[in-house]
Motif scaffolding. Structure first.
Motif, PDB file in Angstrom:
ATOM      1  N   PHE A 114       0.833  -1.203   0.000  1.00 40.29           N
ATOM      2  CA  PHE A 114       0.000   0.000   0.000  1.00 40.29           C
ATOM      3  C   PHE A 114       0.870   1.256   0.000  1.00 40.29           C
ATOM      4  O   PHE A 114       0.592   2.208  -0.739  1.00 40.29           O
ATOM      5  CB  PHE A 114      -0.934   0.005   1.216  1.00 40.29           C
ATOM      6  CG  PHE A 114      -2.281  -0.609   0.956  1.00 40.29           C
ATOM      7  CD1 PHE A 114      -3.352   0.150   0.545  1.00 40.29           C
ATOM      8  CD2 PHE A 114      -2.468  -1.973   1.105  1.00 40.29           C
ATOM      9  CE1 PHE A 114      -4.590  -0.420   0.292  1.00 40.29           C
ATOM     10  CE2 PHE A 114      -3.697  -2.563   0.860  1.00 40.29           C
ATOM     11  CZ  PHE A 114      -4.763  -1.779   0.452  1.00 40.29           C
ATOM     12  N   SER A 115       1.923   1.262   0.813  1.00 38.55           N
ATOM     13  CA  SER A 115       2.760   2.453   0.983  1.00 38.55           C
ATOM     14  C   SER A 115       3.556   2.804  -0.262  1.00 38.55           C
ATOM     15  O   SER A 115       3.729   3.982  -0.586  1.00 38.55           O
ATOM     16  CB  SER A 115       3.728   2.249   2.150  1.00 38.55           C
ATOM     17  OG  SER A 115       3.015   2.065   3.358  1.00 38.55           O
TER      18      SER A 115
ATOM     19  N   GLU B 154      -2.100   5.541  -6.892  1.00 36.24           N
ATOM     20  CA  GLU B 154      -3.564   5.674  -6.820  1.00 36.24           C
ATOM     21  C   GLU B 154      -4.259   4.558  -7.612  1.00 36.24           C
ATOM     22  O   GLU B 154      -5.139   4.819  -8.444  1.00 36.24           O
ATOM     23  CB  GLU B 154      -3.997   7.049  -7.326  1.00 36.24           C
ATOM     24  CG  GLU B 154      -3.413   8.192  -6.502  1.00 36.24           C
ATOM     25  CD  GLU B 154      -3.848   9.559  -6.991  1.00 36.24           C
ATOM     26  OE1 GLU B 154      -4.423   9.645  -8.096  1.00 36.24           O
ATOM     27  OE2 GLU B 154      -3.616  10.546  -6.280  1.00 36.24           O
TER      28      GLU B 154
ATOM     29  N   LYS C  31     -10.238  -2.141   3.987  1.00 37.12           N
ATOM     30  CA  LYS C  31     -10.466  -3.080   2.887  1.00 37.12           C
ATOM     31  C   LYS C  31     -10.620  -4.507   3.407  1.00 37.12           C
ATOM     32  O   LYS C  31     -10.257  -4.828   4.535  1.00 37.12           O
ATOM     33  CB  LYS C  31      -9.275  -3.056   1.913  1.00 37.12           C
ATOM     34  CG  LYS C  31      -8.864  -1.681   1.418  1.00 37.12           C
ATOM     35  CD  LYS C  31      -9.880  -1.074   0.464  1.00 37.12           C
ATOM     36  CE  LYS C  31      -9.353   0.258  -0.077  1.00 37.12           C
ATOM     37  NZ  LYS C  31     -10.341   0.901  -0.989  1.00 37.12           N
TER      38      LYS C  31
ATOM     39  N   GLU D 232      -6.799   1.910  -8.342  1.00 38.05           N
ATOM     40  CA  GLU D 232      -8.178   1.680  -7.905  1.00 38.05           C
ATOM     41  C   GLU D 232      -8.391   0.209  -7.541  1.00 38.05           C
ATOM     42  O   GLU D 232      -7.739  -0.685  -8.087  1.00 38.05           O
ATOM     43  CB  GLU D 232      -9.148   2.096  -9.012  1.00 38.05           C
ATOM     44  CG  GLU D 232      -9.045   3.578  -9.377  1.00 38.05           C
ATOM     45  CD  GLU D 232      -9.996   3.938 -10.502  1.00 38.05           C
ATOM     46  OE1 GLU D 232     -11.204   3.673 -10.365  1.00 38.05           O
ATOM     47  OE2 GLU D 232      -9.522   4.477 -11.522  1.00 38.05           O
ATOM     48  N   ASP D 233      -9.336  -0.007  -6.629  1.00 38.12           N
ATOM     49  CA  ASP D 233      -9.587  -1.371  -6.133  1.00 38.12           C
ATOM     50  C   ASP D 233      -9.873  -2.353  -7.267  1.00 38.12           C
ATOM     51  O   ASP D 233      -9.379  -3.489  -7.255  1.00 38.12           O
ATOM     52  CB  ASP D 233     -10.777  -1.378  -5.159  1.00 38.12           C
ATOM     53  CG  ASP D 233     -10.441  -0.671  -3.847  1.00 38.12           C
ATOM     54  OD1 ASP D 233      -9.278  -0.292  -3.648  1.00 38.12           O
ATOM     55  OD2 ASP D 233     -11.362  -0.511  -3.014  1.00 38.12           O
TER      56      ASP D 233
ATOM     57  N   TYR E  49      -6.668  -0.539   6.269  1.00 38.99           N
ATOM     58  CA  TYR E  49      -6.877   0.338   5.110  1.00 38.99           C
ATOM     59  C   TYR E  49      -8.358   0.390   4.709  1.00 38.99           C
ATOM     60  O   TYR E  49      -8.690   0.893   3.631  1.00 38.99           O
ATOM     61  CB  TYR E  49      -6.027  -0.153   3.930  1.00 38.99           C
ATOM     62  CG  TYR E  49      -4.552  -0.123   4.247  1.00 38.99           C
ATOM     63  CD1 TYR E  49      -3.801   1.023   4.026  1.00 38.99           C
ATOM     64  CD2 TYR E  49      -3.916  -1.228   4.803  1.00 38.99           C
ATOM     65  CE1 TYR E  49      -2.448   1.061   4.341  1.00 38.99           C
ATOM     66  CE2 TYR E  49      -2.565  -1.202   5.119  1.00 38.99           C
ATOM     67  CZ  TYR E  49      -1.840  -0.058   4.894  1.00 38.99           C
ATOM     68  OH  TYR E  49      -0.501  -0.007   5.219  1.00 38.99           O
TER      69      TYR E  49
ATOM     70  N   ILE F 232       0.304   0.950  -4.177  1.00 41.31           N
ATOM     71  CA  ILE F 232      -1.127   1.248  -4.324  1.00 41.31           C
ATOM     72  C   ILE F 232      -1.437   2.722  -4.093  1.00 41.31           C
ATOM     73  O   ILE F 232      -2.107   3.371  -4.913  1.00 41.31           O
ATOM     74  CB  ILE F 232      -1.964   0.357  -3.393  1.00 41.31           C
ATOM     75  CG1 ILE F 232      -1.841  -1.109  -3.812  1.00 41.31           C
ATOM     76  CG2 ILE F 232      -3.438   0.794  -3.414  1.00 41.31           C
ATOM     77  CD1 ILE F 232      -2.519  -2.093  -2.876  1.00 41.31           C
ATOM     78  N   GLU F 233      -0.950   3.280  -2.991  1.00 40.58           N
ATOM     79  CA  GLU F 233      -1.264   4.670  -2.676  1.00 40.58           C
ATOM     80  C   GLU F 233      -0.532   5.681  -3.562  1.00 40.58           C
ATOM     81  O   GLU F 233      -1.169   6.592  -4.103  1.00 40.58           O
ATOM     82  CB  GLU F 233      -0.996   4.932  -1.191  1.00 40.58           C
ATOM     83  CG  GLU F 233      -1.993   4.193  -0.291  1.00 40.58           C
ATOM     84  CD  GLU F 233      -1.691   4.333   1.189  1.00 40.58           C
ATOM     85  OE1 GLU F 233      -0.572   4.773   1.533  1.00 40.58           O
ATOM     86  OE2 GLU F 233      -2.569   3.989   2.006  1.00 40.58           O
TER      87      GLU F 233
END
Length: 243
Positions: free
Chosen positions: A141-142, A149, A180, A151-152, A178, A145-146
């Motif tokens: 995520f760090s 950006e 999720k 998307e799921d 998160y 993903i973040e």
């Protein structure tokens, strides 16, 4: 590993597997002698104060020998009947520290552009994630993903049933931080045999026919990396885990 007998005051107490590292035999005899002499048991019998301090930070090689010797001490405690809570706590701490450092290093330093020399302009971002082989959720995520950006519905995860059974609760707990769950993404429970996570992820990637996209593929499987590289369009930026 080789088995060694545990004899205290000429009485056989059992046997234990001795790890094949240079300190294991010393640890074994030191712990056995301390127990026979009714001394205070503790992790000071396994490591010096200097070493205990060093184990509070990342250890090159993942502290494999140290973890083996801690496990030896814990198993001796089970056989001889002394408490090992301090060793269990230290073992969990070492695993956490080294896993976190290793995962962050892998993500930050080892994610490589594989299919071209220069990054081209991309209009979208996708992630294909063999979660059972690389389950460090926080670092993904760090670092991926973040920042990108993603998307799921652009995240594809896969896991085989055995790993799903063993690790689902852990994965869900980490994802909860998160907001999720596994079902927040395109999560695929694979079958046995040929229906494995690698093939499922590759088939999903193939069906999408992506172009002008940053594609992140998280797996340590060399063959899968090669197959993704062969199948990706030249307009994509394909990032994989390097050695």
């Amino acid at each position: 590993m080789s088995n060694i007998k545990i004899t205290i005051e000429h009485k056989y107490r059992g046997s234990i597997a001795l790890p094949s590292n240079r300190y294991a035999k010393d640890v074994f005899f030191r712990v056995k002698q301390a127990y026979a002499n009714h001394e205070k048991m503790g992790i000071h019998l396994v490591f010096s104060q200097h070493k205990l301090k060093a184990l509070q930070s990342y250890q090159k090689g993942g502290a494999v020998d140290e973890l083996q010797n801690l496990e030896l001490y814990i198993e001796l405690g089970k056989i001889l009947g002394f408490k090992t809570e301090d060793a269990i706590k230290l073992k969990n701490s070492i695993i956490f520290i080294n896993d976190a450092a290793h995962s962050n290093f892998n993500i930050k330093k080892r994610l490589k552009l594989i299919n071209k020399k220069e990054i081209s302009k991309a209009q979208d971002n996708y992630l294909f994630w063999d979660i059972e082989n690389f389950s460090s959720i926080a670092s993904i995520f760090s670092y991926i993903i973040e920042p990108y950006e993603i998307e799921d519905h652009h995240i594809f995860m896969a896991a085989n049933p055995d790993s799903l059974y063993l690790k689902r609760a852990e994965w869900e707990a980490n994802l909860y931080d998160y907001g999720k769950t596994l079902n927040s993404f395109n999560f695929i429970k694979c079958g046995h045999g040929k229906d494995v996570a690698d093939d499922v992820l590759l088939n999903e990637f193939k069906a999408l026919k992506l172009k002008n996209t940053n594609v992140f593929m998280l797996s340590f499987d060399r063959e899968l990396k090669e197959r993704f590289c062969e199948m990706t369009d030249k307009s994509n930026n394909l990032f994989i885990m390097g050695k």
